[in-house]
Design an enzyme around this catalytic site. Structure first.
Site, PDB file in Angstrom:
ATOM      1  N   GLY A 173       0.826  -1.207   0.000  1.00 14.39           N
ATOM      2  CA  GLY A 173       0.000   0.000   0.000  1.00 14.39           C
ATOM      3  C   GLY A 173       0.858   1.254   0.000  1.00 14.39           C
ATOM      4  O   GLY A 173       1.851   1.365  -0.712  1.00 14.39           O
ATOM      5  N   GLY A 174       0.473   2.215   0.845  1.00 12.30           N
ATOM      6  CA  GLY A 174       1.178   3.500   0.918  1.00 12.30           C
ATOM      7  C   GLY A 174       2.642   3.356   1.268  1.00 12.30           C
ATOM      8  O   GLY A 174       3.451   4.247   0.988  1.00 12.30           O
ATOM      9  N   GLY A 407      20.824   9.776 -33.496  1.00 13.25           N
ATOM     10  CA  GLY A 407      20.367  10.306 -32.208  1.00 13.25           C
ATOM     11  C   GLY A 407      21.192   9.783 -31.048  1.00 13.25           C
ATOM     12  O   GLY A 407      21.404  10.491 -30.062  1.00 13.25           O
ATOM     13  N   ALA A 408      21.658   8.557 -31.197  1.00 10.85           N
ATOM     14  CA  ALA A 408      22.419   7.979 -30.099  1.00 10.85           C
ATOM     15  C   ALA A 408      23.738   8.724 -29.894  1.00 10.85           C
ATOM     16  O   ALA A 408      24.196   8.901 -28.763  1.00 10.85           O
ATOM     17  CB  ALA A 408      22.684   6.515 -30.378  1.00 10.85           C
TER      18      ALA A 408
HETATM   19  C1  HXC Z   1      -2.964  -3.004  10.734  1.00 12.50           C
HETATM   20  C2  HXC Z   1      -1.888  -4.878  10.033  1.00 12.50           C
HETATM   21  C3  HXC Z   1      -1.710  -4.323   8.755  1.00 12.50           C
HETATM   22  C4  HXC Z   1      -2.209  -3.014   8.540  1.00 12.50           C
HETATM   23  C5  HXC Z   1      -0.837  -6.272   8.768  1.00 12.50           C
HETATM   24  N1  HXC Z   1      -1.348  -6.087   9.989  1.00 12.50           N
HETATM   25  N2  HXC Z   1      -1.053  -5.199   7.987  1.00 12.50           N
HETATM   26  N3  HXC Z   1      -2.504  -4.220  11.010  1.00 12.50           N
HETATM   27  N4  HXC Z   1      -2.821  -2.392   9.551  1.00 12.50           N
HETATM   28  N5  HXC Z   1      -2.052  -2.396   7.353  1.00 12.50           N
HETATM   29  C6  HXC Z   1      -1.315  -7.023  11.103  1.00 12.50           C
HETATM   30  C7  HXC Z   1      -2.139  -8.276  10.823  1.00 12.50           C
HETATM   31  O1  HXC Z   1      -3.494  -8.060  11.109  1.00 12.50           O
HETATM   32  C8  HXC Z   1      -1.501  -9.276  11.748  1.00 12.50           C
HETATM   33  O2  HXC Z   1      -1.989  -9.084  13.043  1.00 12.50           O
HETATM   34  C9  HXC Z   1      -0.046  -8.856  11.771  1.00 12.50           C
HETATM   35  O3  HXC Z   1      -0.001  -7.496  11.293  1.00 12.50           O
HETATM   36  C10 HXC Z   1       0.835  -9.695  10.868  1.00 12.50           C
HETATM   37  O4  HXC Z   1       0.195  -9.764   9.595  1.00 12.50           O
HETATM   38  P1  HXC Z   1      -0.068 -11.139   8.827  1.00 12.50           P
HETATM   39  O5  HXC Z   1      -1.143 -10.859   7.853  1.00 12.50           O
HETATM   40  O6  HXC Z   1      -0.279 -12.235   9.805  1.00 12.50           O
HETATM   41  O7  HXC Z   1       1.326 -11.360   8.125  1.00 12.50           O
HETATM   42  P2  HXC Z   1       1.616 -11.974   6.702  1.00 12.50           P
HETATM   43  O8  HXC Z   1       0.816 -13.212   6.489  1.00 12.50           O
HETATM   44  O9  HXC Z   1       3.107 -12.065   6.603  1.00 12.50           O
HETATM   45  O10 HXC Z   1       1.080 -10.893   5.658  1.00 12.50           O
HETATM   46  C11 HXC Z   1       1.645  -9.578   5.650  1.00 12.50           C
HETATM   47  C12 HXC Z   1       0.839  -8.682   4.713  1.00 12.50           C
HETATM   48  C13 HXC Z   1      -0.670  -8.731   5.103  1.00 12.50           C
HETATM   49  C14 HXC Z   1       1.018  -9.138   3.263  1.00 12.50           C
HETATM   50  C15 HXC Z   1       1.417  -7.275   4.836  1.00 12.50           C
HETATM   51  O11 HXC Z   1      -0.777  -8.517   6.513  1.00 12.50           O
HETATM   52  C16 HXC Z   1      -1.478  -7.710   4.408  1.00 12.50           C
HETATM   53  O12 HXC Z   1      -1.893  -7.908   3.273  1.00 12.50           O
HETATM   54  N6  HXC Z   1      -1.722  -6.561   5.103  1.00 12.50           N
HETATM   55  C17 HXC Z   1      -2.529  -5.487   4.520  1.00 12.50           C
HETATM   56  C18 HXC Z   1      -1.762  -4.832   3.380  1.00 12.50           C
HETATM   57  C19 HXC Z   1      -2.479  -3.677   2.786  1.00 12.50           C
HETATM   58  O13 HXC Z   1      -3.459  -3.839   2.017  1.00 12.50           O
HETATM   59  N7  HXC Z   1      -2.068  -2.487   3.171  1.00 12.50           N
HETATM   60  C20 HXC Z   1      -2.596  -1.307   2.545  1.00 12.50           C
HETATM   61  C21 HXC Z   1      -3.184  -0.426   3.545  1.00 12.50           C
HETATM   62  S1  HXC Z   1      -3.824   0.945   2.636  1.00 12.50           S
HETATM   63  P3  HXC Z   1      -2.462 -10.316  13.956  1.00 12.50           P
HETATM   64  O14 HXC Z   1      -2.665  -9.703  15.291  1.00 12.50           O
HETATM   65  O15 HXC Z   1      -3.688 -10.853  13.337  1.00 12.50           O
HETATM   66  O16 HXC Z   1      -1.340 -11.287  13.914  1.00 12.50           O
HETATM   67  C22 HXC Z   1      -2.541   2.010   2.446  1.00 12.50           C
HETATM   68  C23 HXC Z   1      -2.879   3.265   1.693  1.00 12.50           C
HETATM   69  C24 HXC Z   1      -2.010   4.422   2.096  1.00 12.50           C
HETATM   70  O17 HXC Z   1      -1.443   1.810   2.849  1.00 12.50           O
HETATM   71  C25 HXC Z   1      -1.906   5.374   0.940  1.00 12.50           C
HETATM   72  C26 HXC Z   1      -1.006   6.536   1.235  1.00 12.50           C
HETATM   73  C27 HXC Z   1      -0.567   7.180  -0.022  1.00 12.50           C
END
Ligand code: HXC
Length: 517
Positions: A173-174, A407-408
């Protein structure tokens, strides 16, 4: 020491020990079982022993939504501070995946922003160790705004202090955009970078993708060009950060460190004189030229797997850091295309920002022809190379090794592009275009009317080659400063750079240019 003081110290020590554990022992075990190191383990491998000065270890968030009040960890999922790499000061942050998946919070942004401000004011490189699930979902707009705080500082620091991002886990994501605003992205191990996760993509588009096929190391080093370097393991990635830093200055007011040379500047490599194949269409590997000319074992290629028709990287000459740019005849005959243009132009701007002289090796038949390239905007992409060379005020030297067509020739650092010195090898061919197409354009009627058209065409091609397929017309009109034997390249370049070390060149005052995008 009285009892009260002891209590105070005890409290501090307990708080610090808790902070060191991040998300706790169970989470640390999980991190290890994924084959990953913790944030602090990574920092201890990166930094000189005992040099780390942490700050913000006790900061925690104050958000209670979605049960976050029960998940407060000192440090809030990021370790920030200053340390040294090979005796040189660096600012560094390491995201801690054991705390809420390293997700990015308001407090994280406060800590990184503080680090960025101090690094910028003190002129110290910034290194980010990334391992994060992106914006902390429970914090809502706070975590989105948090990214903004960091992005603006990435941009303000751009071109002032080197910024290096090492990706050591998910970067989702971000989280991708702060690294994308820095100078270098290094991906280690099985790390991934993607804007939209596989689940969302599958749901929205029906595409079957995994984190690896979407944004794994191979994707970003070979296809997208997002990452500049990769390493098989975290430890190797951390070593690569150190190596990269050794070519860069602390900031744009300093020169990169000179290391004591162990390879004489006067050394001549005889093998260079026979390196260009007799058959002009036979490829050779330009990296053999680079490694023979510059200081032994000093070549660090950047983006080696991306747009392999161009080669860019850092080398040393007489111990001084140099940026090398080259066409690669061994891949696509070294023709320039969109990706190569992006790769070359960004590298030139990076070298220019950080006072690193640029040496260019030219062997290029021209821009790659074709509708795909035209539709993709090769005009605006190719223009970036011209823009970058013209804009750069660092010492610039070019060497034409073989083809410098059309050009190169101009784009790859011809003299008019504020190039300081232009050399050519005797094998150079400097012409507007290749012989056969030139004859087709100039003599279509004459060839058609000839009693033996094929023979007449061959005669005209031979005449054209005689005229242009050498460096002497260019030397005659002053476009090439000196035709040199290939083996002389090293001493010539070393002496030229010695002269140019104090070069000062002005550009008209402006807010900023509008570089082709
Ligand atoms: C809060 C999060 C989190 C998040 C992960 N966790 N990402 N908590 N916010 N963004 C937490 C999980 O719930 C989990 O907690 C722990 O971290 C470990 O994550 P897992 O999923 O168990 O790990 P893994 O299987 O290794 O997968 C990692 C991952 C996945 C691929 C990063 O967690 C995931 O897809 N996260 C979301 C990614 C995402 O879509 N982010 C975008 C956010 S939007 P528990 O307690 O259950 O163990 C964004 C926009 C901003 O960023 C734009 C700005 C320009």
């Amino acid at each position: 020491m009285d009892g009260k003081t002891n209590d105070h110290l005890q409290t501090l020590r307990e708080m610090r020990s808790r902070a060191v554990l991040g998300g706790g022992l169970k989470r640390i075990e999980q991190q290890h079982s994924r084959g990953k190191l913790t944030a602090r383990e990574r920092l201890s491998l990166l930094l000189d022993d005992g040099s780390f000065q942490e700050f913000g270890a006790l900061a925690t968030h104050n958000v209670s939504a979605f049960g976050l009040d029960k998940q407060r960890f000192p440090g809030d999922g990021i370790v920030t501070g200053f340390g040294k790499v090979s005796g040189r000061r660096v600012a560094v942050f390491a995201q801690d995946f054991t705390v809420l998946g390293g997700s990015f919070s308001e407090v994280q942004a406060q800590k990184i922003s503080r680090l960025q401000d101090l690094a910028l004011e003190s002129g110290i490189p910034l290194i980010g160790l990334n391992d994060s699930g992106g914006a902390r979902i429970q914090e809502g707009v706070r975590s989105l705004a948090a990214y903004g705080e960091v992005f603006v500082r990435n941009v303000m620091a751009s071109g002032v202090i080197p910024q290096i991002s090492l990706i050591l886990g998910p970067c989702a994501g971000g989280a991708v955009y702060s690294p994308a605003l820095t100078d270098f992205i290094i991906m280690a191990g099985d790390s991934t970078m993607f804007l939209t996760g596989p689940d969302v993509i599958s749901a929205v588009t029906g595409e079957e993708v995994t984190a690896q096929t979407l944004g794994g190391v191979e994707v970003h080093t070979a296809r997208s060009g997002v990452a500049h370097l990769s390493a098989p393991t975290e430890v190797a990635g951390l070593s690569l950060v150190k190596l990269l830093l050794s070519y860069l200055p602390q900031n744009n007011n300093e020169d990169p460190p000179q290391i004591r040379p162990d390879d004489p500047a006067t050394r001549m490599d005889e093998a260079l004189n026979s390196l260009i194949p007799n058959d002009e269409n036979e490829p050779y590997d330009i990296r053999d030229v680079i490694t023979a000319v510059f200081d032994r074992d000093s070549f660090l290629e950047i983006q080696p797997a991306y747009a392999a028709n161009a080669v860019v990287g850092f080398v040393r000459l007489d111990g001084y850091s140099v940026g090398v740019v080259a066409n690669q005849p061994a891949f696509m005959s070294g023709a320039l295309n969109i990706d190569a243009s992006d790769k070359i132009s960004r590298f030139i701007r990076l070298c220019d920002a950080f006072n690193i002289p640029i040496i260019t090796f030219v062997d290029c038949p021209g821009f790659l022809p074709g509708a795909k390239e035209e539709y993709g905007g090769v005009i605006r992409h190719g223009a970036k190379i011209i823009y970058a060379y013209c804009e750069a005020t660092v010492p610039k030297i070019s060497i034409v090794t073989r083809k410098a067509m059309g050009g190169a020739y101009v784009a790859m650092g011809a003299k008019q592009m504020r190039t300081d010195l232009a050399f050519a090898w005797p094998t150079a061919q400097i012409a507007v275009m290749g012989a056969e197409p030139a004859v087709r354009v100039l003599y279509r009627e004459e060839v058609k009317k000839a009693s033996d058209p094929a023979m007449r065409a061959a005669e005209l091609v031979a005449e054209y080659r005689e005229q242009f397929f050498n460096p002497y017309q260019a030397a005659d009109v002053g476009q090439i400063d000196e035709v040199i034997e290939p083996r002389e390249s090293r001493p010539r370049l070393a002496r030229a750079l010695e002269v140019l070390r104090t070069k000062v060149q002005q550009t008209p005052p402006k807010k900023h240019g509008v570089s082709p995008a």
